[in-house]
Motif scaffolding. Structure first.
Motif, mmCIF file in Angstrom:
data_model
loop_
_atom_site.group_PDB
_atom_site.id
_atom_site.type_symbol
_atom_site.label_atom_id
_atom_site.label_comp_id
_atom_site.label_asym_id
_atom_site.label_seq_id
_atom_site.Cartn_x
_atom_site.Cartn_y
_atom_site.Cartn_z
ATOM 1 N N ASN A 137 -24.297 49.048 -34.050
ATOM 2 C CA ASN A 137 -25.618 49.147 -34.705
ATOM 3 C C ASN A 137 -26.708 48.594 -33.791
ATOM 4 O OD1 ASN A 137 -24.828 50.269 -37.073
ATOM 5 N ND2 ASN A 137 -25.044 48.431 -38.313
ATOM 6 N N LYS B 212 -27.403 50.990 -31.094
ATOM 7 C CA LYS B 212 -27.960 52.236 -31.625
ATOM 8 C C LYS B 212 -29.421 52.092 -32.035
ATOM 9 C CE LYS B 212 -26.082 53.702 -35.549
ATOM 10 N NZ LYS B 212 -25.162 54.335 -36.488
ATOM 11 N N ASP C 165 -30.714 41.734 -31.507
ATOM 12 C CA ASP C 165 -31.221 42.796 -30.638
ATOM 13 C C ASP C 165 -32.737 42.759 -30.599
ATOM 14 O OD1 ASP C 165 -32.385 44.470 -32.771
ATOM 15 O OD2 ASP C 165 -30.323 44.818 -33.378
ATOM 16 N N LEU D 96 -29.483 46.933 -47.159
ATOM 17 C CA LEU D 96 -28.761 47.405 -45.976
ATOM 18 C C LEU D 96 -27.260 47.460 -46.196
ATOM 19 C CD1 LEU D 96 -30.209 45.758 -42.770
ATOM 20 C CD2 LEU D 96 -30.837 47.854 -43.900
ATOM 21 N N PHE E 13 -26.634 53.399 -47.653
ATOM 22 C CA PHE E 13 -28.067 53.106 -47.472
ATOM 23 C C PHE E 13 -28.448 53.178 -45.989
ATOM 24 C CE2 PHE E 13 -31.700 50.500 -46.523
ATOM 25 C CZ PHE E 13 -32.614 51.011 -47.419
ATOM 26 N N ARG E 14 -29.549 53.875 -45.710
ATOM 27 C CA ARG E 14 -30.100 53.924 -44.355
ATOM 28 C C ARG E 14 -31.599 53.717 -44.492
ATOM 29 N NH1 ARG E 14 -29.108 57.989 -40.572
ATOM 30 N NH2 ARG E 14 -28.669 56.233 -39.220
ATOM 31 N N SER E 15 -32.167 52.838 -43.654
ATOM 32 C CA SER E 15 -33.586 52.541 -43.849
ATOM 33 C C SER E 15 -34.440 53.701 -43.337
ATOM 34 C CB SER E 15 -33.956 51.237 -43.150
ATOM 35 O OG SER E 15 -34.088 51.477 -41.780
ATOM 36 N N GLY F 277 -25.860 58.395 -38.276
ATOM 37 C CA GLY F 277 -25.107 57.400 -39.031
ATOM 38 C C GLY F 277 -24.898 57.860 -40.450
ATOM 39 N N THR F 278 -24.002 57.149 -41.161
ATOM 40 C CA THR F 278 -23.693 57.517 -42.537
ATOM 41 C C THR F 278 -24.137 56.438 -43.507
ATOM 42 O OG1 THR F 278 -21.595 57.985 -41.453
ATOM 43 C CG2 THR F 278 -21.851 58.775 -43.682
ATOM 44 N N GLY F 279 -24.358 55.243 -42.999
ATOM 45 C CA GLY F 279 -24.750 54.152 -43.883
ATOM 46 C C GLY F 279 -23.546 53.466 -44.503
ATOM 47 N N LEU F 280 -22.399 53.536 -43.808
ATOM 48 C CA LEU F 280 -21.194 52.888 -44.349
ATOM 49 C C LEU F 280 -20.831 51.617 -43.577
ATOM 50 C CD1 LEU F 280 -18.854 55.907 -45.116
ATOM 51 C CD2 LEU F 280 -19.848 54.322 -46.747
ATOM 52 N N GLY F 281 -21.287 51.543 -42.318
ATOM 53 C CA GLY F 281 -20.878 50.439 -41.449
ATOM 54 C C GLY F 281 -21.114 49.061 -42.045
ATOM 55 N N LEU F 282 -22.324 48.824 -42.553
ATOM 56 C CA LEU F 282 -22.629 47.478 -43.063
ATOM 57 C C LEU F 282 -21.975 47.218 -44.415
ATOM 58 C CD1 LEU F 282 -26.349 46.930 -42.015
ATOM 59 C CD2 LEU F 282 -24.297 45.906 -41.051
ATOM 60 N N THR G 176 -33.717 42.456 -34.594
ATOM 61 C CA THR G 176 -32.952 42.046 -35.768
ATOM 62 C C THR G 176 -31.823 41.129 -35.333
ATOM 63 O OG1 THR G 176 -33.278 44.333 -36.448
ATOM 64 C CG2 THR G 176 -31.830 43.022 -37.814
HETATM 65 N N1 LIG Z 1 -29.460 46.264 -35.636
HETATM 66 C C1 LIG Z 1 -30.193 46.965 -36.500
HETATM 67 N N2 LIG Z 1 -31.531 47.134 -36.318
HETATM 68 C C2 LIG Z 1 -32.280 47.839 -37.191
HETATM 69 N N3 LIG Z 1 -31.793 48.435 -38.307
HETATM 70 C C3 LIG Z 1 -30.475 48.300 -38.546
HETATM 71 C C4 LIG Z 1 -29.600 47.578 -37.675
HETATM 72 N N4 LIG Z 1 -28.350 47.626 -38.177
HETATM 73 C C5 LIG Z 1 -28.434 48.352 -39.298
HETATM 74 N N5 LIG Z 1 -29.687 48.770 -39.536
HETATM 75 C C6 LIG Z 1 -30.169 49.560 -40.691
HETATM 76 O O1 LIG Z 1 -29.191 49.478 -41.703
HETATM 77 C C7 LIG Z 1 -28.733 50.784 -42.073
HETATM 78 C C8 LIG Z 1 -27.289 50.721 -42.483
HETATM 79 O O2 LIG Z 1 -26.484 50.373 -41.381
HETATM 80 P P1 LIG Z 1 -24.985 50.909 -41.354
HETATM 81 O O3 LIG Z 1 -24.307 50.375 -40.165
HETATM 82 O O4 LIG Z 1 -24.388 50.645 -42.694
HETATM 83 O O5 LIG Z 1 -25.182 52.500 -41.255
HETATM 84 P P2 LIG Z 1 -25.410 53.429 -40.005
HETATM 85 O O6 LIG Z 1 -25.278 52.670 -38.732
HETATM 86 O O7 LIG Z 1 -26.692 54.141 -40.241
HETATM 87 O O8 LIG Z 1 -24.211 54.445 -40.154
HETATM 88 P P3 LIG Z 1 -22.662 54.159 -39.833
HETATM 89 O O9 LIG Z 1 -22.525 52.723 -39.478
HETATM 90 O O10 LIG Z 1 -21.973 54.493 -41.111
HETATM 91 O O11 LIG Z 1 -22.353 55.075 -38.724
HETATM 92 C C9 LIG Z 1 -29.009 51.631 -40.843
HETATM 93 O O12 LIG Z 1 -29.129 52.984 -41.158
HETATM 94 C C10 LIG Z 1 -30.315 51.042 -40.350
HETATM 95 O O13 LIG Z 1 -31.386 51.561 -41.111
#
Ligand SMILES: Nc1ncnc2c1ncn2[C@@H]1O[C@H](COP(=O)(O)OP(=O)(O)OP(=O)(O)O)[C@@H](O)[C@H]1O
Ligand SMILES: [Mg+2]
Length: 300
Positions: free
Chosen positions: A203, A206, A231, A244, A249-251, A261-266, A290
């Protein structure tokens, strides 16, 4: 009730009897007025009770309807989860095979152009496999709590591995990746902890534009382990901070920039941290960027 004492008092004060008609007419009219008023009050109470009964019946009906609809939604939600999880499961086998054969062909192929194509196939099937695994993992989390296979883990080793794996990606993105990890042992499941680190580090890379910096820090203090992934990226709007960690959820800033992204990582990361008895939080870094902070109980 008061007529008799009042008449007696007046008679006593005036030393003479009052006319019997005056007393009876006055007494009867007062009584009548009081009775009429009471009857009015009683019928108003009765009317209020009637409309209350009606309102209650309607509320009960609405509640029954709502409960029915809720139940229906829950069933649909369950069906959707089952669908996602069975489709993901079915996708995994062909994807593994595509990625395996692409890898084999890549070893045999000598033409540069074809090697390039095969690398694209390999990279994309790996990405799809990652997505499918995340979907399956999230569906499992919906079914119940995450059960861990605990073992003593040297977190520093996992942090260094995660950073080394991410380094080529960081270089491609023009982001400097630094690690500053001290010794820290936890009781946990290595694969899940590696998944957590990979989510946070990927993240950070990315969501950081070229020229930025990502720092992964690990320290152990009084039996408490603190992992920080910071970062200099696009940052998180304050109103999104709590959301988040929700599923899918994706901002807005991520969507606007069309960052994949899919919004599953966090969502998955939070479940992993909590299953290890820890907590995860996010805040903004002064000057933009962040920082994700994970606190875990040490192995001791
Ligand atoms: N380091 C970061 N800086 C800014 N925004 C972040 C950061 N990490 C996460 N986010 C925000 O949180 C949201 C959710 O993060 P998450 O990792 O769950 O999903 P993703 O990275 O979009 O997709 P996935 O991890 O499923 O491939 C992101 O879409 C982004 O909007
Ligand atoms: Mg992510």
């Amino acid at each position: 009730v008061l007529t008799a004492p009042i008449v007696l008092l007046i008679e006593h004060l005036l030393h003479r009897g009052l006319h019997v008609y005056v007393i009876s007419i006055a007494g009867a009219s007062i009584g009548l007025v009081v009775l009429l008023r009471l009857a009015g009050l009683l019928s108003a109470i009765e009317r209020a009770r009637g409309s209350e009964r009606l309102a209650r019946r309607e509320a009960e009906q609405a509640q029954r309807l709502l409960a029915f609809q809720n139940e229906h939604l829950r069933e649909l939600d369950l069906l959707k989860d089952e669908f996602v999880s069975s489709v993901s499961h079915e996708l995994r086998t062909p994807l593994t095979s595509i990625s395996g054969y692409a890898e084999l062909l890549l070893e045999e192929e000598s033409s540069e152009t074809k090697q390039g194509y095969l690398r694209i196939i390999e990279r994309n099937s790996a990405r799809l496999l990652g997505l499918v695994s995340d979907l399956l993992f999230a569906a499992r989390l919906q079914d119940g709590r995450l059960v861990l296979d605990l073992a003593p883990v040297e977190l520093r080793v996992l942090v260094e591995q995660a950073v080394e794996e991410a380094r080529p990606r960081a270089e491609r993105a023009g982001v400097v990746l630094e690690v500053n990890a001290g010794d820290a042992s936890v009781l946990g499941e290595p694969d899940r902890l590696a998944q957590l680190l990979d989510n946070l580090v990927s993240n950070a890379i990315k969501f950081t534009p070229a020229g930025g910096r990502v720092v992964v820090g690990l320290e152990s203090q009084e039996g408490q382990i603190r992992l920080e992934v910071s970062d200099t990226g696009i940052g998180v709007p304050p109103e999104d901070r709590e959301r988040l960690f929700e599923r899918f959820f994706r901002s807005q800033s991520a969507l606007e920039r069309e960052i994949q992204g899919t919004g599953l990582g966090l969502y998955i990361s939070k479940a992993i941290v909590e299953a290890h008895g820890g907590r995860i939080g996010v805040s903004n870094v002064a000057g933009g960027g962040t920082v994700f902070v994970v606190e875990l109980p040490g192995a001791a």
